[in-house]
Design a protein around this motif. Structure first.
Motif, PDB file in Angstrom:
ATOM      1  N   TYR A  59     -64.554 -36.012 -29.268  1.00  0.00           N
ATOM      2  CA  TYR A  59     -63.312 -35.588 -28.635  1.00  0.00           C
ATOM      3  C   TYR A  59     -63.436 -35.205 -27.160  1.00  0.00           C
ATOM      4  N   ALA A  62     -61.375 -37.100 -24.462  1.00  0.00           N
ATOM      5  CA  ALA A  62     -59.942 -36.875 -24.662  1.00  0.00           C
ATOM      6  C   ALA A  62     -59.550 -35.471 -24.189  1.00  0.00           C
ATOM      7  N   ILE A  63     -60.400 -34.488 -24.465  1.00  0.00           N
ATOM      8  CA  ILE A  63     -60.128 -33.120 -24.021  1.00  0.00           C
ATOM      9  C   ILE A  63     -60.034 -33.078 -22.500  1.00  0.00           C
ATOM     10  N   ILE A  66     -56.796 -34.569 -21.265  1.00  0.00           N
ATOM     11  CA  ILE A  66     -55.643 -33.698 -21.535  1.00  0.00           C
ATOM     12  C   ILE A  66     -55.616 -32.532 -20.557  1.00  0.00           C
ATOM     13  N   ALA A  69     -54.341 -33.680 -17.241  1.00  0.00           N
ATOM     14  CA  ALA A  69     -52.915 -33.999 -17.266  1.00  0.00           C
ATOM     15  C   ALA A  69     -52.020 -32.760 -17.172  1.00  0.00           C
ATOM     16  N   GLN A  70     -52.595 -31.568 -17.220  1.00  0.00           N
ATOM     17  CA  GLN A  70     -51.786 -30.350 -17.117  1.00  0.00           C
ATOM     18  C   GLN A  70     -51.233 -30.228 -15.701  1.00  0.00           C
ATOM     19  N   GLY A  83     -54.696 -27.186 -21.744  1.00  0.00           N
ATOM     20  CA  GLY A  83     -55.273 -28.471 -22.137  1.00  0.00           C
ATOM     21  C   GLY A  83     -56.025 -28.371 -23.457  1.00  0.00           C
ATOM     22  N   ALA A  86     -53.484 -28.023 -26.242  1.00  0.00           N
ATOM     23  CA  ALA A  86     -52.883 -29.322 -26.566  1.00  0.00           C
ATOM     24  C   ALA A  86     -53.885 -30.215 -27.288  1.00  0.00           C
ATOM     25  N   ALA A  87     -55.121 -30.213 -26.836  1.00  0.00           N
ATOM     26  CA  ALA A  87     -56.155 -31.039 -27.474  1.00  0.00           C
ATOM     27  C   ALA A  87     -56.388 -30.572 -28.904  1.00  0.00           C
ATOM     28  N   ALA A  90     -53.888 -31.868 -31.228  1.00  0.00           N
ATOM     29  CA  ALA A  90     -53.956 -33.310 -31.478  1.00  0.00           C
ATOM     30  C   ALA A  90     -55.061 -33.694 -32.463  1.00  0.00           C
TER      31      ALA A  90
END
Length: 190
Positions: A59, A62-63, A66, A69-70, A83, A86-87, A90
């Motif tokens: 992960y 992906a973390i 994310i 993207a904040q 982040g 959110a991760a 998910a």
């Protein structure tokens, strides 16, 4: 799930069962492979070491994405915290019993416990790279990532050894909420 992913998952499942039953040091790669019905060569195609069975973490990229993207206007600590929140949302919920056994195994084994920091460092490096890539000063990025990951690790280890009925996801969200409260207090927002 493809055949390779299924084999990897089976190896992890059988390895953890052996680690819990007979101990990490007492379990050999040969025993893990045999329990999974594969060769040792197949084991090493999926994991470079026996330790990697415990610390495999798909992960991290992906973390980092994310976190990056904040919203850019937020302080680094809040970007990392949001982040990670959110991760975490998910990621599919894991079986708490199996996860708790894994964390207890790690926490109770000196070498594996030391590996937690190395595992966190890899995650931290990816988060720092993601933040600095969006203009955050390196020191601020490093401190924010280290603080949030340290807080999550503390909450995770506490959850594993002091069961209080709280599910893992709930514990992680609670830890991230505490960090948000601390960040707000540091900015004088209380």
């Amino acid at each position: 799930m493809g055949k390779a992913a299924a084999t990897k998952a089976l190896l992890q499942e059988r390895a953890m069962a052996l680690f819990v039953r007979q101990g990490f040091d007492e379990t050999t790669v040969a025993q893990i492979a045999e329990a999974a019905g594969v060769s040792q060569m197949t084991f090493f195609r999926h994991f470079p070491t026996k330790d990697a069975v415990v610390f495999d973490d798909p992960y991290d990229p992906a973390i980092a994405a994310i976190v990056a993207a904040q919203p850019l206007g937020l302080p680094a600590m809040e970007r990392v915290r949001l982040g990670l929140l959110a991760a975490w949302g998910a990621v599919p919920e894991t079986g708490d019993k199996a996860t708790r056994e894994k964390i207890r195994l790690v926490a109770g084994h000196p070498r594996l416990a030391a590996c937690i920091r190395e595992n966190n460092r890899r995650t931290e490096d990816l988060i720092v790279e993601a933040l600095t890539g969006t203009g955050t000063v390196r020191l601020e990025a490093r401190v924010a990532a280290g603080a949030c990951l340290g807080g999550l690790t503390a909450a995770l280890l506490d959850w594993a050894v002091e069961p209080d009925g709280q599910e893992l996801g709930e514990r992680m969200r609670a830890a991230l909420a505490v960090m948000g409260e601390s960040d707000s207090a540091a900015r004088g927002e209380r």
